[in-house]
Design a protein around this motif. Structure first.
Motif, short mmCIF file in Angstrom:
data_model
loop_
_atom_site.label_atom_id
_atom_site.label_comp_id
_atom_site.label_asym_id
_atom_site.label_seq_id
_atom_site.Cartn_x
_atom_site.Cartn_y
_atom_site.Cartn_z
N UNK A 163 0.84 -1.19 0.00
CA UNK A 163 0.00 0.00 0.00
C UNK A 163 0.88 1.24 0.00
N UNK A 164 0.58 2.14 -0.91
CA UNK A 164 1.34 3.39 -1.02
C UNK A 164 0.38 4.56 -0.90
N UNK A 165 0.91 5.67 -0.41
CA UNK A 165 0.15 6.92 -0.30
C UNK A 165 0.64 7.86 -1.39
N UNK A 166 -0.29 8.44 -2.14
CA UNK A 166 0.09 9.32 -3.25
C UNK A 166 -0.60 10.68 -3.17
N UNK B 279 -4.27 11.01 -5.23
CA UNK B 279 -4.82 9.67 -5.45
C UNK B 279 -5.04 8.90 -4.15
N UNK B 280 -4.52 9.39 -3.03
CA UNK B 280 -4.70 8.69 -1.76
C UNK B 280 -3.98 7.35 -1.77
N UNK C 241 -6.54 8.41 -14.04
CA UNK C 241 -5.34 9.19 -14.31
C UNK C 241 -5.52 10.56 -13.68
N UNK C 242 -4.50 11.07 -12.97
CA UNK C 242 -4.66 12.36 -12.30
C UNK C 242 -4.86 13.49 -13.29
N UNK C 243 -5.56 14.51 -12.84
CA UNK C 243 -5.82 15.65 -13.71
C UNK C 243 -4.71 16.68 -13.57
N UNK D 167 8.48 5.89 -6.16
CA UNK D 167 9.11 6.44 -4.95
C UNK D 167 8.27 6.11 -3.71
N UNK D 168 6.96 6.18 -3.81
CA UNK D 168 6.09 5.84 -2.67
C UNK D 168 6.23 4.36 -2.34
#
Length: 192
Positions: free
Chosen positions: A4-7, A12-13, A80-82, A109-110
């Motif tokens: 689990x990664x935090x973004x 994106x959480x 996909x992020x905006x 990296x996360x």
């Protein structure tokens, strides 16, 4: 399993990155693990024939980690992020490429941080090689070695005579230009 990664940098959480680990018992701060990265439209299984050799490289046991890039194979598939307040499709081509690179570099990296890896030896194939290079440029202190296997990357679309020379024609060319032939159909239909 999944890491689990935090973004927060991409809004994106929490996301999950599918990860395979060989020789996890070598999980010490003295060992620099080998991290295998696949190319576009693939997954960590693409390198399965290499994992045993990498894990016993030169007769020395090595910790090997392989992952599915975020948005591919067994990892989470977030939207996909905006570009902030603007939808991604309103961004210029160069802004979209920059955002796609950031999406991959930030998620790698996360993942590294979540596993507590100080440094890595990255081995990356195809588009994974391009993204691993971008990661190494952004985080040089985290990469001890970078091995690129048949790397490719993004470039501006050719113009003029170069745009027509070597271009697929017929139905295949039309599907490719419509974004359907280049993994677009898989993207439209999803996992099914």
């Amino acid at each position: 399993g999944h890491v689990t990664v935090q973004l927060p940098s991409l809004n994106l959480g929490a996301q999950r990155i599918n990860t395979l680990e060989i020789h996890p018992d070598l999980n010490s701060t003295d060992e620099v693990p080998i991290v295998w990265l696949h190319g576009a439209g693939a997954g960590l299984g693409f390198g399965f024939r290499n994992f045993d050799s990498l894990a016993n490289l030169g007769g020395v046991r090595r910790r090997v980690l392989a992952l599915d890039w975020l948005g591919q194979a067994g990892s989470s598939r977030p939207s996909f992020p905006s570009g902030g307040l603007r939808p991604a499709w309103t961004l210029s081509e160069s802004q979209q490429v920059e955002l796609a690179i950031r999406f991959s570099v930030d998620s790698l990296e996360a993942w590294r941080a979540a596993l507590g890896l100080e440094r890595m030896d990255l081995i990356a194939h195809s588009m994974g090689g391009y993204l691993a290079t971008q990661y190494a440029l952004a985080h040089p202190e985290r990469v001890r070695r970078l091995v690129l296997v048949s790397p490719v990357g993004w470039a501006a679309k050719p113009e003029g005579e170069l745009a027509t020379r070597g271009r697929a024609g017929g139905l295949f060319g039309a599907l490719w230009d419509a974004g359907i032939g280049n993994f677009g159909a898989a993207r439209m239909f999803g996992r099914g």
